[in-house]
Motif scaffolding. Structure first.
Motif, PDB file in Angstrom:
ATOM      1  N   LEU A 189     -66.875  44.215  -4.804  1.00 39.33           N
ATOM      2  CA  LEU A 189     -66.507  45.046  -3.665  1.00 39.33           C
ATOM      3  C   LEU A 189     -67.238  44.506  -2.446  1.00 39.33           C
ATOM      4  O   LEU A 189     -68.471  44.483  -2.416  1.00 39.33           O
ATOM      5  CB  LEU A 189     -66.907  46.508  -3.926  1.00 39.33           C
ATOM      6  N   THR A 190     -66.471  44.030  -1.471  1.00 39.60           N
ATOM      7  CA  THR A 190     -67.049  43.459  -0.261  1.00 39.60           C
ATOM      8  C   THR A 190     -66.873  44.455   0.880  1.00 39.60           C
ATOM      9  O   THR A 190     -65.743  44.871   1.172  1.00 39.60           O
ATOM     10  CB  THR A 190     -66.388  42.116   0.092  1.00 39.60           C
ATOM     11  N   LEU A 191     -67.989  44.833   1.485  1.00 41.58           N
ATOM     12  CA  LEU A 191     -67.996  45.831   2.551  1.00 41.58           C
ATOM     13  C   LEU A 191     -68.532  45.226   3.837  1.00 41.58           C
ATOM     14  O   LEU A 191     -69.382  44.329   3.811  1.00 41.58           O
ATOM     15  CB  LEU A 191     -68.888  47.019   2.156  1.00 41.58           C
ATOM     16  N   SER A 192     -68.039  45.733   4.958  1.00 39.65           N
ATOM     17  CA  SER A 192     -68.504  45.303   6.268  1.00 39.65           C
ATOM     18  C   SER A 192     -68.875  46.545   7.070  1.00 39.65           C
ATOM     19  O   SER A 192     -68.181  47.565   7.008  1.00 39.65           O
ATOM     20  CB  SER A 192     -67.397  44.524   6.986  1.00 39.65           C
ATOM     21  N   GLU A 193     -69.952  46.432   7.813  1.00 40.52           N
ATOM     22  CA  GLU A 193     -70.424  47.555   8.631  1.00 40.52           C
ATOM     23  C   GLU A 193     -69.324  48.028   9.581  1.00 40.52           C
ATOM     24  O   GLU A 193     -68.567  47.243  10.129  1.00 40.52           O
ATOM     25  CB  GLU A 193     -71.640  47.100   9.431  1.00 40.52           C
ATOM     26  N   PHE A 194     -69.272  49.331   9.767  1.00 40.10           N
ATOM     27  CA  PHE A 194     -68.325  49.948  10.696  1.00 40.10           C
ATOM     28  C   PHE A 194     -69.141  50.672  11.755  1.00 40.10           C
ATOM     29  O   PHE A 194     -70.029  51.454  11.429  1.00 40.10           O
ATOM     30  CB  PHE A 194     -67.421  50.945   9.962  1.00 40.10           C
ATOM     31  N   LYS A 195     -68.850  50.383  13.008  1.00 39.42           N
ATOM     32  CA  LYS A 195     -69.557  51.066  14.096  1.00 39.42           C
ATOM     33  C   LYS A 195     -68.611  52.070  14.742  1.00 39.42           C
ATOM     34  O   LYS A 195     -67.501  51.718  15.146  1.00 39.42           O
ATOM     35  CB  LYS A 195     -70.051  50.064  15.135  1.00 39.42           C
ATOM     36  N   LEU A 203     -71.721  42.329  12.765  1.00 38.79           N
ATOM     37  CA  LEU A 203     -71.610  43.395  11.775  1.00 38.79           C
ATOM     38  C   LEU A 203     -72.251  42.947  10.463  1.00 38.79           C
ATOM     39  O   LEU A 203     -72.065  41.811  10.030  1.00 38.79           O
ATOM     40  CB  LEU A 203     -70.143  43.758  11.539  1.00 38.79           C
ATOM     41  N   LYS A 204     -72.987  43.839   9.834  1.00 34.64           N
ATOM     42  CA  LYS A 204     -73.609  43.524   8.552  1.00 34.64           C
ATOM     43  C   LYS A 204     -72.537  43.520   7.467  1.00 34.64           C
ATOM     44  O   LYS A 204     -71.504  44.176   7.591  1.00 34.64           O
ATOM     45  CB  LYS A 204     -74.689  44.557   8.220  1.00 34.64           C
ATOM     46  N   ALA A 205     -72.805  42.791   6.401  1.00 40.29           N
ATOM     47  CA  ALA A 205     -71.863  42.716   5.285  1.00 40.29           C
ATOM     48  C   ALA A 205     -72.631  42.708   3.974  1.00 40.29           C
ATOM     49  O   ALA A 205     -73.792  42.285   3.920  1.00 40.29           O
ATOM     50  CB  ALA A 205     -70.995  41.470   5.394  1.00 40.29           C
ATOM     51  N   ILE A 206     -71.981  43.189   2.925  1.00 39.71           N
ATOM     52  CA  ILE A 206     -72.583  43.204   1.592  1.00 39.71           C
ATOM     53  C   ILE A 206     -71.471  43.061   0.563  1.00 39.71           C
ATOM     54  O   ILE A 206     -70.365  43.574   0.755  1.00 39.71           O
ATOM     55  CB  ILE A 206     -73.392  44.507   1.354  1.00 39.71           C
ATOM     56  N   ALA A 207     -71.759  42.342  -0.506  1.00 42.39           N
ATOM     57  CA  ALA A 207     -70.836  42.233  -1.638  1.00 42.39           C
ATOM     58  C   ALA A 207     -71.562  42.786  -2.858  1.00 42.39           C
ATOM     59  O   ALA A 207     -72.700  42.398  -3.147  1.00 42.39           O
ATOM     60  CB  ALA A 207     -70.406  40.796  -1.867  1.00 42.39           C
ATOM     61  N   ILE A 208     -70.911  43.696  -3.559  1.00 42.08           N
ATOM     62  CA  ILE A 208     -71.486  44.318  -4.751  1.00 42.08           C
ATOM     63  C   ILE A 208     -70.674  43.872  -5.950  1.00 42.08           C
ATOM     64  O   ILE A 208     -69.449  44.023  -5.961  1.00 42.08           O
ATOM     65  CB  ILE A 208     -71.463  45.857  -4.632  1.00 42.08           C
ATOM     66  N   GLN A 209     -71.360  43.331  -6.950  1.00 44.78           N
ATOM     67  CA  GLN A 209     -70.694  42.895  -8.184  1.00 44.78           C
ATOM     68  C   GLN A 209     -71.297  43.640  -9.361  1.00 44.78           C
ATOM     69  O   GLN A 209     -72.517  43.659  -9.534  1.00 44.78           O
ATOM     70  CB  GLN A 209     -70.877  41.402  -8.406  1.00 44.78           C
ATOM     71  N   SER A 210     -70.437  44.244 -10.158  1.00 44.93           N
ATOM     72  CA  SER A 210     -70.894  44.943 -11.364  1.00 44.93           C
ATOM     73  C   SER A 210     -69.657  45.236 -12.211  1.00 44.93           C
ATOM     74  O   SER A 210     -68.675  44.503 -12.134  1.00 44.93           O
ATOM     75  CB  SER A 210     -71.628  46.243 -10.984  1.00 44.93           C
TER      76      SER A 210
END
Length: 142
Positions: free
Chosen positions: A124-130, A50-57
């Motif tokens: 905010l840390t997100l992980s792909e959802f299938k 699963l792909k993951a992304i962390a967004i900081q702002s």
């Protein structure tokens, strides 16, 4: 470029008011390594992880000239994302001017105030959802 978060086919949409300085998508593989008697260690190529992304702002508490959106103020962003967590539904992440458009789950949401501006800094840390695709079959009795 803009970053949007939404739930339930755009029932509620958040356009991030301040873009992060960068974003990186982690895209891995589920490969396995095995020890064999005759060839030593071997690797089998697995399926995509699963792909993951962390967004900081930060979420602004007041007006700034560089804001991309001002639909919410400060803590209203936090309240919306926390409400999404409680609903336990996938969210959609869209990053314009990129191919990123994926359903996700919230893995973690860290936020707080770090200076006198009352702006809320977050990660905010997100992980792909299938979405699961099941084939309907027949049940046969013997």
């Amino acid at each position: 470029m803009d970053i949007f978060l939404s739930i339930n086919n755009r029932e509620q949409v958040i356009k991030l008011p301040v873009l992060p300085t960068e974003f990186r998508i982690q895209s891995g593989m589920k490969n396995d390594t095995f020890d064999t008697i005759s060839q030593g260690e071997i690797k089998l190529i697995g399926m995509s992880a699963l792909k993951a992304i962390a967004i900081q702002s930060f979420f602004p508490a007041k007006e700034y000239s560089f804001l991309r959106d001002d639909s919410y103020k400060g803590w209203e962003y936090v309240e919306a994302i926390e409400a999404w967590k409680v609903r336990r539904v996938p969210i959609r992440l869209v990053i314009t001017d990129s191919p990123v458009n994926m359903p996700c789950t919230i893995e973690s949401f860290e936020y707080g105030i770090q200076d006198g501006t009352k702006d809320i800094y977050y990660t905010l840390t997100l992980s792909e959802f299938k979405f699961i695709k099941l084939k309907q079959g027949k049940v046969e009795y013997a």
